[in-house]
Design a protein around this motif. Structure first.
Motif, mmCIF file in Angstrom:
data_model
loop_
_atom_site.group_PDB
_atom_site.id
_atom_site.type_symbol
_atom_site.label_atom_id
_atom_site.label_comp_id
_atom_site.label_asym_id
_atom_site.label_seq_id
_atom_site.Cartn_x
_atom_site.Cartn_y
_atom_site.Cartn_z
ATOM 1 N N GLU A 219 -47.996 -24.118 -1.025
ATOM 2 C CA GLU A 219 -49.200 -23.631 -0.353
ATOM 3 C C GLU A 219 -48.836 -22.751 0.832
ATOM 4 N N TYR A 220 -47.836 -23.195 1.594
ATOM 5 C CA TYR A 220 -47.362 -22.420 2.746
ATOM 6 C C TYR A 220 -46.841 -21.062 2.311
ATOM 7 N N GLU A 221 -46.054 -21.038 1.224
ATOM 8 C CA GLU A 221 -45.508 -19.771 0.719
ATOM 9 C C GLU A 221 -46.626 -18.832 0.275
ATOM 10 N N LYS A 222 -47.650 -19.383 -0.379
ATOM 11 C CA LYS A 222 -48.782 -18.553 -0.804
ATOM 12 C C LYS A 222 -49.488 -17.937 0.397
ATOM 13 N N ILE A 223 -49.743 -18.771 1.395
ATOM 14 C CA ILE A 223 -50.433 -18.289 2.599
ATOM 15 C C ILE A 223 -49.592 -17.235 3.297
ATOM 16 N N LYS A 224 -48.304 -17.488 3.373
ATOM 17 C CA LYS A 224 -47.389 -16.551 4.029
ATOM 18 C C LYS A 224 -47.388 -15.207 3.307
ATOM 19 N N ALA A 225 -47.336 -15.250 1.966
ATOM 20 C CA ALA A 225 -47.354 -14.007 1.178
ATOM 21 C C ALA A 225 -48.673 -13.260 1.365
ATOM 22 N N GLU A 226 -49.777 -14.011 1.394
ATOM 23 C CA GLU A 226 -51.100 -13.396 1.581
ATOM 24 C C GLU A 226 -51.183 -12.707 2.946
ATOM 25 N N ARG A 227 -50.670 -13.390 3.973
ATOM 26 C CA ARG A 227 -50.690 -12.795 5.313
ATOM 27 C C ARG A 227 -49.842 -11.529 5.368
ATOM 28 N N ALA A 228 -48.670 -11.573 4.726
ATOM 29 C CA ALA A 228 -47.792 -10.402 4.721
ATOM 30 C C ALA A 228 -48.468 -9.230 4.014
ATOM 31 N N ARG A 229 -49.147 -9.529 2.903
ATOM 32 C CA ARG A 229 -49.846 -8.478 2.149
ATOM 33 C C ARG A 229 -50.962 -7.865 2.999
ATOM 34 N N LYS A 230 -51.740 -8.727 3.656
ATOM 35 C CA LYS A 230 -52.834 -8.215 4.499
ATOM 36 C C LYS A 230 -52.286 -7.389 5.659
ATOM 37 N N LYS A 231 -51.192 -7.844 6.239
ATOM 38 C CA LYS A 231 -50.592 -7.111 7.357
ATOM 39 C C LYS A 231 -50.119 -5.735 6.893
ATOM 40 N N GLU A 232 -49.524 -5.688 5.711
ATOM 41 C CA GLU A 232 -49.045 -4.405 5.169
ATOM 42 C C GLU A 232 -50.215 -3.460 4.890
ATOM 43 N N GLU A 233 -51.295 -3.997 4.320
ATOM 44 C CA GLU A 233 -52.475 -3.176 4.055
ATOM 45 C C GLU A 233 -53.052 -2.624 5.362
ATOM 46 N N ALA A 234 -53.129 -3.465 6.379
ATOM 47 C CA ALA A 234 -53.653 -3.028 7.671
ATOM 48 C C ALA A 234 -52.770 -1.928 8.259
ATOM 49 N N GLU A 235 -51.465 -2.081 8.116
ATOM 50 C CA GLU A 235 -50.531 -1.068 8.620
ATOM 51 C C GLU A 235 -50.737 0.264 7.888
ATOM 52 N N SER B 223 -45.941 -34.283 -2.556
ATOM 53 C CA SER B 223 -46.855 -33.650 -1.602
ATOM 54 C C SER B 223 -46.109 -32.622 -0.760
ATOM 55 N N ASN B 224 -44.838 -32.897 -0.494
ATOM 56 C CA ASN B 224 -44.035 -31.942 0.283
ATOM 57 C C ASN B 224 -43.854 -30.639 -0.495
ATOM 58 N N GLN B 225 -43.582 -30.746 -1.791
ATOM 59 C CA GLN B 225 -43.420 -29.547 -2.622
ATOM 60 C C GLN B 225 -44.736 -28.772 -2.697
ATOM 61 N N LYS B 226 -45.839 -29.491 -2.834
ATOM 62 C CA LYS B 226 -47.147 -28.828 -2.884
ATOM 63 C C LYS B 226 -47.415 -28.098 -1.572
#
Length: 161
Positions: free
Chosen positions: A95-111, A88-91
């Motif tokens: 999940e955290y890495e996916k969310i983090k990448a998604e947020r970074a992508r959205k932030k870059e698009e907004a910029e 469960s820790n690995q999962k």
């Protein structure tokens, strides 16, 4: 430090040492079994059997090599276990890495959108300022310069067509 994992590790080490000790005893017995005490008329048979046993063994008696083999076996078991199921820790980490990448992508698009909008506004303001300067020109007597205004309107018409 002295919990379940430590006791388990000690147990495995004891078992490993026991196996090494057994292996040494077996090899020493086999080596001492075929000595020069053979009867002369059967000596060639004993020697042939000793060579056959040596060919079968072929593994060196070094404990270092046996340790390496044991380590490789343990590592292969560990790697097999890794691919079976994720904890469960690995999962959660994935999940955290996916969310983090998604947020970074959205932030870059907004910029990027913000930069494009600022560039468009800058261009608009520049054109507006040029038009304002042309239209605000005055003659020496303070009258609006109609000649420049007419040229500006002509340019505007030509650009639209």
């Amino acid at each position: 430090g002295r919990g379940f994992a430590f006791r388990r590790k000690q147990k495995i080490e004891r078992q490993y040492r026991k196996l090494l000790k057994k292996g040494r005893k077996v090899h020493s017995q086999q080596d001492s079994q075929f000595t020069d005490t053979y009867p002369e008329h059967l000596k060639h048979l004993y020697l042939a059997e000793e060579e056959m046993l040596k060919k079968r063994r072929r593994a060196p008696d070094d404990s270092v090599l046996s340790e390496e083999k044991l380590n490789k076996a343990v590592e292969s078991v560990k790697t097999d276990g890794k691919f079976k199921k994720k904890t469960s820790n690995q999962k959660a980490k994935e999940e955290y890495e996916k969310i983090k990448a998604e947020r970074a992508r959205k932030k870059e698009e907004a910029e990027n959108r913000k930069q494009q909008r600022e560039a468009a506004q800058q261009l608009y303001k520049q054109k507006k300022m040029e038009a304002y300067k042309i239209l605000c020109k005055k003659t020496k007597r303070g009258q609006p310069n109609l000649n420049l205004q007419m040229e500006f309107l002509l340019q505007k018409i030509q650009q639209n067509t």
